[in-house]
Design a protein around this motif. Sequence first.
Motif, short mmCIF file in Angstrom:
data_model
loop_
_atom_site.label_atom_id
_atom_site.label_comp_id
_atom_site.label_asym_id
_atom_site.label_seq_id
_atom_site.Cartn_x
_atom_site.Cartn_y
_atom_site.Cartn_z
N THR A 87 -8.64 1.20 -3.54
CA THR A 87 -9.26 1.03 -2.23
C THR A 87 -9.90 -0.35 -2.11
O THR A 87 -9.70 -1.06 -1.12
N SER A 88 -10.69 -0.75 -3.11
CA SER A 88 -11.37 -2.04 -3.03
C SER A 88 -10.39 -3.20 -3.10
O SER A 88 -10.59 -4.24 -2.47
N ASP A 117 -5.63 -7.56 -1.93
CA ASP A 117 -4.87 -7.66 -3.17
C ASP A 117 -4.01 -6.41 -3.28
O ASP A 117 -4.25 -5.51 -4.10
N ASN A 118 -2.98 -6.34 -2.44
CA ASN A 118 -2.20 -5.12 -2.33
C ASN A 118 -1.30 -4.86 -3.54
O ASN A 118 -0.99 -3.71 -3.85
N SER A 119 -0.89 -5.90 -4.22
CA SER A 119 -0.08 -5.71 -5.43
C SER A 119 -0.90 -5.00 -6.51
O SER A 119 -0.42 -4.07 -7.17
N ALA A 141 -2.95 2.36 -8.27
CA ALA A 141 -2.64 3.68 -7.69
C ALA A 141 -1.51 4.34 -8.47
O ALA A 141 -1.52 5.55 -8.72
N THR A 142 -0.53 3.54 -8.86
CA THR A 142 0.58 4.06 -9.66
C THR A 142 0.10 4.52 -11.02
O THR A 142 0.51 5.58 -11.52
N ILE A 166 -0.38 3.30 1.19
CA ILE A 166 -1.02 2.24 1.97
C ILE A 166 -0.65 0.87 1.40
O ILE A 166 -0.27 -0.05 2.13
N ALA A 167 -0.77 0.73 0.08
CA ALA A 167 -0.47 -0.55 -0.56
C ALA A 167 1.00 -0.92 -0.37
O ALA A 167 1.33 -2.08 -0.08
N ALA A 168 1.90 0.05 -0.57
CA ALA A 168 3.32 -0.23 -0.42
C ALA A 168 3.66 -0.67 1.00
O ALA A 168 4.46 -1.60 1.20
N ARG A 169 3.06 -0.03 1.97
CA ARG A 169 3.33 -0.42 3.36
C ARG A 169 2.83 -1.84 3.63
O ARG A 169 3.51 -2.62 4.31
#
Length: 314
Positions: free
Chosen positions: A122-123, A129-131, A137-138, A188-191
Amino acid sequence: AANDPDRTPHRLAEILMSIDPIVTRPRGNRRAGLPTGKPDTVQTRTAARLLLGWAEQKPSRAEADAWRVIALLNLTRYPQPLPEGDLLEVEQRKADHRAAIAAARDAGEPNLLAIALIHSATSARDSYDNSFALAVATEAQQVVAGMHPGDERPCGVLGAALGGAGWLPSSRETRGLLRTRSHARAAIAARMLRDYDRAVLERDLQIDAASALVDSHPTLLLSALGQRGGLARALGDITTALSIAEMQAQYCADHDSRSIRRKYLVSRHSFAKYLDDWDTALDVRLERARLWVIEAFDVPDDAELTPAMAMTAV
């Protein structure tokens, strides 16, 4: 007493965990015994600093590892905007969460590690920093997959950290919530990374995980369906979007619950706007406002409500 080693750190941990999304429930379906109210930013951060102090002062205590992780996750909760777009607190929050991951790894406790990883996702997303968000998350999904299925007793490490708080979810339920949240954060990150195939997969897995929690968290499945439907609309997949809208409508019809209907109306409103069906969008919004008023003022479902009351709820 404020410095009672047998009570104070447990109560501090309870304050912080009572607002954690893993254990709280949607309005109208609160967990029995869950403390009422919600600490503000100053109170939350103060509790976190004090709890971290207890973890450092009493490192031999069995609860110390959990206290440290819980505290680190809340030291900079609710990052505050600073002048000229300074992201200092956002970056500090990300650093605190990474420290929580390290502390959880050292403790060797999968529940603590999964919680820290999900918060870190989340942070990381909030600091763009979506990567990294997708990576943690993975990892959270992998940690949860390797956990014991659990039973009806509360999660041991959290129960000890909070002094046996009776409102904690069972270890089985905690694992299910961690699984659901980890797929939601990955989606969310993947999108955000424009990996739409991965985002679709994660939303489907989120639905699967939420389906196992229908008895205890019925709105989670509705939310997961709504998020999958929103992704389908964004990708122009109208067939899937229509199918999910029908599933949500049926789910709402099968459950006589205000909280479920309110959650359903959020998706119904979004879909109506997507179709440029503004009359339906307005009707749905007014219906949702009516449900909020009914709950806020504790009036019968068939009560005649005034426009002023409805606008107050909106």
